[in-house]
Design an enzyme around this catalytic site. Sequence first.
Site, short mmCIF file in Angstrom:
data_model
loop_
_atom_site.label_atom_id
_atom_site.label_comp_id
_atom_site.label_asym_id
_atom_site.label_seq_id
_atom_site.Cartn_x
_atom_site.Cartn_y
_atom_site.Cartn_z
N GLU A 179 42.53 27.59 50.29
CA GLU A 179 43.44 27.93 51.50
C GLU A 179 42.76 29.08 52.34
OE1 GLU A 179 47.29 29.29 49.85
OE2 GLU A 179 47.67 27.62 48.88
N ARG A 235 23.96 53.79 34.70
CA ARG A 235 25.01 53.07 33.87
C ARG A 235 25.85 54.35 33.29
NH1 ARG A 235 25.67 48.48 31.51
NH2 ARG A 235 23.98 47.59 32.43
#
Length: 479
Positions: free
Chosen positions: A138, A117
């Site tokens: 779509e 991190r």
Amino acid sequence: MDHALRLALLLVLLAKVYPSSSAYEFEHCENTVKQWASSSLHSTNIKDGHILKDLLFFLHVPRTGGRTYFYCFLKKLYSNSLECPRSYDKLRFDPRKQNCKLFATHDDYSIMSKLPREKSSVVTILRNPIDRVFSAYEFSIEVAARFLVHPNLTSATKMSGNLGSKKSVISTLDIWPWKYLVPWMREELFSRRDARRRKGPPNSYGDDSYNMEEIVTPLHEFINHPVALDLVHNGATFQIAGLTNNSNTWKVHDVRHCVMTYQTLGNYVLQVAKRRLDDMLYVGLTEEHKESATMFANFVGAQVISQLVGTETVNYNKLEQGSLVSKTGFHTSHNQGKNTSIIEEQNENMTVGKLMETYETCVSKLRSTQSKRRMNSFRRIFPANFTKEARRHVPEEVLKQITLLNSLDVELYKHAGIIFEKQHQKLLDSSMPERWQMMNSKSYIGNAWEVVYLSVFIFLVLFIFLYVKAKRRISKLKI
């Protein structure tokens, strides 16, 4: 009667003493979500989040235009040797490889638990939630329609299974969330085609491509289907919060279940997602494509170039050879390493300007390829044709429902807009000294001469005007 009254009073008393199971479950869920949110907000803080760290994590929210950034920015900056193993596909991050610097994936934020991190920077792109739902609908149809060249669903399924067994090919069907959406849509397309063959085509399909139920699943059915409810709606918020069904941490699945069951708990998720956006190195907007690309090049690209100079060669002029679609035409290739179709040409003299030039050329080619593939796919479901013009036929009540179903994403997108404006202002502020320097440099001499010419021109016009006026006065005096 007395017995009935006593029984009723007993039931009321028991209801007060022992809450209902639904009330208990809500209380349990509320506590679970609150604890998760508190822990996430505490751990989200990334020190110096706006400075590029050793590892760049591109959190790709589906249907935001992230592929152009991956191929036309990141693949130009990072060599294959710097990419984390098998990033951008169904295989999860392999932390065993040392010194990888680029990790691009559809995985959600929970993958950060496997990353260092303090040495990681995160970038992402968001899109208007309504447009993203349209695009997901779509694209699901586009990919599923490629299989209609097969005589039946069994043949199509068998073919896609054969593709999945090839280790060198990463199919769209392997990638979240399409590995869930496309098979379902494929089954729908074959079912409707088989029905047309049995009954014969209708007299008219209508003029609304988003409601041609004889050919494809109508949009209003798609947005209410369990698959869409699970994967599409509020997808950006859940992905950035680390709560998708593709999460890398099993403990968050209870949190996800609670939030999906009790929508009022969604605000906790939204706050976590907002905070994570705040701490990211860069946040782009699909609708502000040109400005987003410019900021990416200046904020991210410039830092990557600076970081890699002297250690790894920047991949300037990586040229795409051929289509990004495999020869089979049924899937999108996400190959890497030796199997990639991208040829590397390296140039250590990379600049932000050259990066933008390369990006624009790459985007043009990529869009051309995608457009041809889209057209070829939609020919198989004619007369359905999904265009911006066709979207205008979608009823207002459907649009309102999409907005309601994506209330968290709507708010997150607004927050991203605020971040985007701050980035834009920062870019303007940082460019001001350069502008002043240019004005005082030799390169500004040309502009300075333009000012001189303009001043002379104005002086001449004024002189002629005064001369003519004076001459008229002299003429009047003579008369």
